[in-house]
Design a protein around this motif. Sequence first.
Motif, PDB file in Angstrom:
ATOM      1  N   ILE A  72      30.351  28.616  66.651  1.00 35.93           N
ATOM      2  CA  ILE A  72      30.872  28.499  68.010  1.00 35.93           C
ATOM      3  C   ILE A  72      30.794  29.885  68.656  1.00 35.93           C
ATOM      4  O   ILE A  72      31.326  30.859  68.114  1.00 35.93           O
ATOM      5  N   ILE A  73      30.138  29.951  69.807  1.00 35.51           N
ATOM      6  CA  ILE A  73      29.888  31.219  70.486  1.00 35.51           C
ATOM      7  C   ILE A  73      30.503  31.174  71.888  1.00 35.51           C
ATOM      8  O   ILE A  73      30.237  30.247  72.657  1.00 35.51           O
ATOM      9  N   SER A  74      31.302  32.173  72.200  1.00 29.83           N
ATOM     10  CA  SER A  74      31.828  32.334  73.556  1.00 29.83           C
ATOM     11  C   SER A  74      30.692  32.828  74.440  1.00 29.83           C
ATOM     12  O   SER A  74      30.117  33.893  74.195  1.00 29.83           O
ATOM     13  N   LYS A  75      30.349  32.052  75.469  1.00 36.30           N
ATOM     14  CA  LYS A  75      29.288  32.482  76.394  1.00 36.30           C
ATOM     15  C   LYS A  75      29.699  33.747  77.140  1.00 36.30           C
ATOM     16  O   LYS A  75      28.889  34.636  77.352  1.00 36.30           O
ATOM     17  N   ASN A  76      30.953  33.820  77.523  1.00 42.74           N
ATOM     18  CA  ASN A  76      31.462  34.958  78.291  1.00 42.74           C
ATOM     19  C   ASN A  76      31.341  36.269  77.522  1.00 42.74           C
ATOM     20  O   ASN A  76      30.946  37.290  78.071  1.00 42.74           O
ATOM     21  N   ASN A  78      29.650  36.463  74.439  1.00 38.94           N
ATOM     22  CA  ASN A  78      28.485  36.400  73.553  1.00 38.94           C
ATOM     23  C   ASN A  78      28.878  36.756  72.118  1.00 38.94           C
ATOM     24  O   ASN A  78      28.205  37.521  71.437  1.00 38.94           O
ATOM     25  N   LYS A  79      30.021  36.163  71.663  1.00 40.58           N
ATOM     26  CA  LYS A  79      30.561  36.455  70.334  1.00 40.58           C
ATOM     27  C   LYS A  79      30.864  35.177  69.575  1.00 40.58           C
ATOM     28  O   LYS A  79      31.233  34.150  70.171  1.00 40.58           O
ATOM     29  N   TYR A  80      30.772  35.293  68.254  1.00 43.38           N
ATOM     30  CA  TYR A  80      31.222  34.244  67.345  1.00 43.38           C
ATOM     31  C   TYR A  80      32.737  34.140  67.444  1.00 43.38           C
ATOM     32  O   TYR A  80      33.433  35.150  67.327  1.00 43.38           O
ATOM     33  N   ILE A  81      33.244  32.920  67.675  1.00 45.87           N
ATOM     34  CA  ILE A  81      34.695  32.748  67.741  1.00 45.87           C
ATOM     35  C   ILE A  81      35.213  31.723  66.742  1.00 45.87           C
ATOM     36  O   ILE A  81      36.417  31.567  66.585  1.00 45.87           O
ATOM     37  N   GLY A  82      34.316  31.017  66.066  1.00 45.30           N
ATOM     38  CA  GLY A  82      34.741  30.029  65.090  1.00 45.30           C
ATOM     39  C   GLY A  82      33.558  29.216  64.618  1.00 45.30           C
ATOM     40  O   GLY A  82      32.404  29.524  64.934  1.00 45.30           O
ATOM     41  N   HIS A  83      33.859  28.183  63.851  1.00 44.80           N
ATOM     42  CA  HIS A  83      32.788  27.322  63.364  1.00 44.80           C
ATOM     43  C   HIS A  83      33.332  25.938  63.050  1.00 44.80           C
ATOM     44  O   HIS A  83      34.538  25.728  62.971  1.00 44.80           O
ATOM     45  N   LEU A  84      32.413  25.009  62.907  1.00 42.67           N
ATOM     46  CA  LEU A  84      32.770  23.677  62.448  1.00 42.67           C
ATOM     47  C   LEU A  84      31.696  23.206  61.496  1.00 42.67           C
ATOM     48  O   LEU A  84      30.608  23.756  61.444  1.00 42.67           O
ATOM     49  N   MET A  85      32.046  22.222  60.711  1.00 46.48           N
ATOM     50  CA  MET A  85      31.110  21.637  59.768  1.00 46.48           C
ATOM     51  C   MET A  85      31.048  20.145  59.986  1.00 46.48           C
ATOM     52  O   MET A  85      32.074  19.508  60.223  1.00 46.48           O
ATOM     53  N   ILE A  86      29.843  19.621  59.915  1.00 43.99           N
ATOM     54  CA  ILE A  86      29.660  18.181  59.748  1.00 43.99           C
ATOM     55  C   ILE A  86      29.300  18.060  58.278  1.00 43.99           C
ATOM     56  O   ILE A  86      28.368  18.701  57.802  1.00 43.99           O
ATOM     57  N   LYS A  87      30.055  17.269  57.540  1.00 42.59           N
ATOM     58  CA  LYS A  87      29.964  17.301  56.081  1.00 42.59           C
ATOM     59  C   LYS A  87      29.087  16.193  55.521  1.00 42.59           C
ATOM     60  O   LYS A  87      29.389  15.616  54.480  1.00 42.59           O
ATOM     61  N   GLY A  88      27.997  15.893  56.233  1.00 41.76           N
ATOM     62  CA  GLY A  88      27.032  14.937  55.706  1.00 41.76           C
ATOM     63  C   GLY A  88      26.657  13.868  56.710  1.00 41.76           C
ATOM     64  O   GLY A  88      27.367  13.609  57.683  1.00 41.76           O
ATOM     65  N   TYR A  89      25.508  13.271  56.445  1.00 40.76           N
ATOM     66  CA  TYR A  89      25.017  12.157  57.238  1.00 40.76           C
ATOM     67  C   TYR A  89      25.993  10.991  57.079  1.00 40.76           C
ATOM     68  O   TYR A  89      26.698  10.900  56.060  1.00 40.76           O
ATOM     69  N   PRO A  90      26.080  10.081  58.039  1.00 40.23           N
ATOM     70  CA  PRO A  90      27.039   8.980  57.926  1.00 40.23           C
ATOM     71  C   PRO A  90      26.924   8.261  56.573  1.00 40.23           C
ATOM     72  O   PRO A  90      25.825   7.962  56.113  1.00 40.23           O
ATOM     73  N   ASN A  91      28.075   7.999  55.953  1.00 39.66           N
ATOM     74  CA  ASN A  91      28.086   7.290  54.677  1.00 39.66           C
ATOM     75  C   ASN A  91      27.849   5.789  54.897  1.00 39.66           C
ATOM     76  O   ASN A  91      27.587   5.361  56.033  1.00 39.66           O
ATOM     77  N   GLU A  92      27.953   5.009  53.839  1.00 37.74           N
ATOM     78  CA  GLU A  92      27.662   3.568  53.915  1.00 37.74           C
ATOM     79  C   GLU A  92      28.595   2.830  54.875  1.00 37.74           C
ATOM     80  O   GLU A  92      28.269   1.748  55.367  1.00 37.74           O
ATOM     81  N   ASN A  93      29.744   3.420  55.182  1.00 34.03           N
ATOM     82  CA  ASN A  93      30.676   2.823  56.147  1.00 34.03           C
ATOM     83  C   ASN A  93      30.493   3.386  57.553  1.00 34.03           C
ATOM     84  O   ASN A  93      31.276   3.083  58.452  1.00 34.03           O
ATOM     85  N   GLY A  94      29.481   4.235  57.726  1.00 34.17           N
ATOM     86  CA  GLY A  94      29.226   4.835  59.039  1.00 34.17           C
ATOM     87  C   GLY A  94      30.181   5.957  59.395  1.00 34.17           C
ATOM     88  O   GLY A  94      30.319   6.315  60.562  1.00 34.17           O
ATOM     89  N   GLU A  95      30.821   6.552  58.386  1.00 32.70           N
ATOM     90  CA  GLU A  95      31.803   7.605  58.619  1.00 32.70           C
ATOM     91  C   GLU A  95      31.159   8.987  58.483  1.00 32.70           C
ATOM     92  O   GLU A  95      30.342   9.216  57.600  1.00 32.70           O
ATOM     93  N   VAL A  96      31.578   9.895  59.355  1.00 31.55           N
ATOM     94  CA  VAL A  96      31.154  11.290  59.319  1.00 31.55           C
ATOM     95  C   VAL A  96      32.416  12.140  59.282  1.00 31.55           C
ATOM     96  O   VAL A  96      33.308  11.972  60.106  1.00 31.55           O
ATOM     97  N   LEU A  97      32.463  13.060  58.318  1.00 32.58           N
ATOM     98  CA  LEU A  97      33.611  13.939  58.157  1.00 32.58           C
ATOM     99  C   LEU A  97      33.315  15.287  58.800  1.00 32.58           C
ATOM    100  O   LEU A  97      32.241  15.855  58.593  1.00 32.58           O
ATOM    101  N   ILE A  98      34.280  15.789  59.578  1.00 31.60           N
ATOM    102  CA  ILE A  98      34.144  17.101  60.213  1.00 31.60           C
ATOM    103  C   ILE A  98      35.320  17.995  59.821  1.00 31.60           C
ATOM    104  O   ILE A  98      36.392  17.516  59.461  1.00 31.60           O
TER     105      ILE A  98
END
Length: 169
Positions: A72-76, A78-98
């Motif tokens: 995550i980058i602040s445009k104002n 131009n710095k890193y301010i955090g991050h997020l993860m998507i923890k895999g392609y949707p599972n058999e139930n269509g769930e995505v963990l973040i």
Amino acid sequence: MLKLNTKRLDILALNEENLKLCINDFEKFEKNIGLSCSEKNIEDKDRNVFLIRLKDVVKNNEKYMWYTTWIIISKNENKYIGHLMIKGYPNENGEVLIGYVIRKEYRRQGYMEEVLKCIIEWIFLNNDVKSVIADTVKSNIPSQNLLKKLGMTLYKEDEECFWWRLDKL
């Protein structure tokens, strides 16, 4: 690398090369993608999480954006301010963990709400997705309030965490 944008933020899915650089030399990583140096490094616990993400990216290079860390980058600033993860392609139930983290000095300014709205919108573009799942430690009331504000509902808990779900309409 895939990049999403909001009014105030850029959200960048790190490919294998940049994820390795981020893990091994954060300042070099910032310079490599044209950021102002934040004069901070990623914390050891985040580095360990990034290493897990890297293993998944290597195994799933074509769909890396579903397995990587998103910066995550602040445009104002131009710095890193955090991050997020998507923890895999949707599972058999269509769930995505973040999961997500924002630096302390950027909390309570609406940044993470902005990021999560954007990333959830992108996730729901995939026809295999039925739900987005997030967990919060029981003591993290601000994060729980954010997930409620986004329309997520509490659906289970364990000893440490509450688990939240947002179903695709």
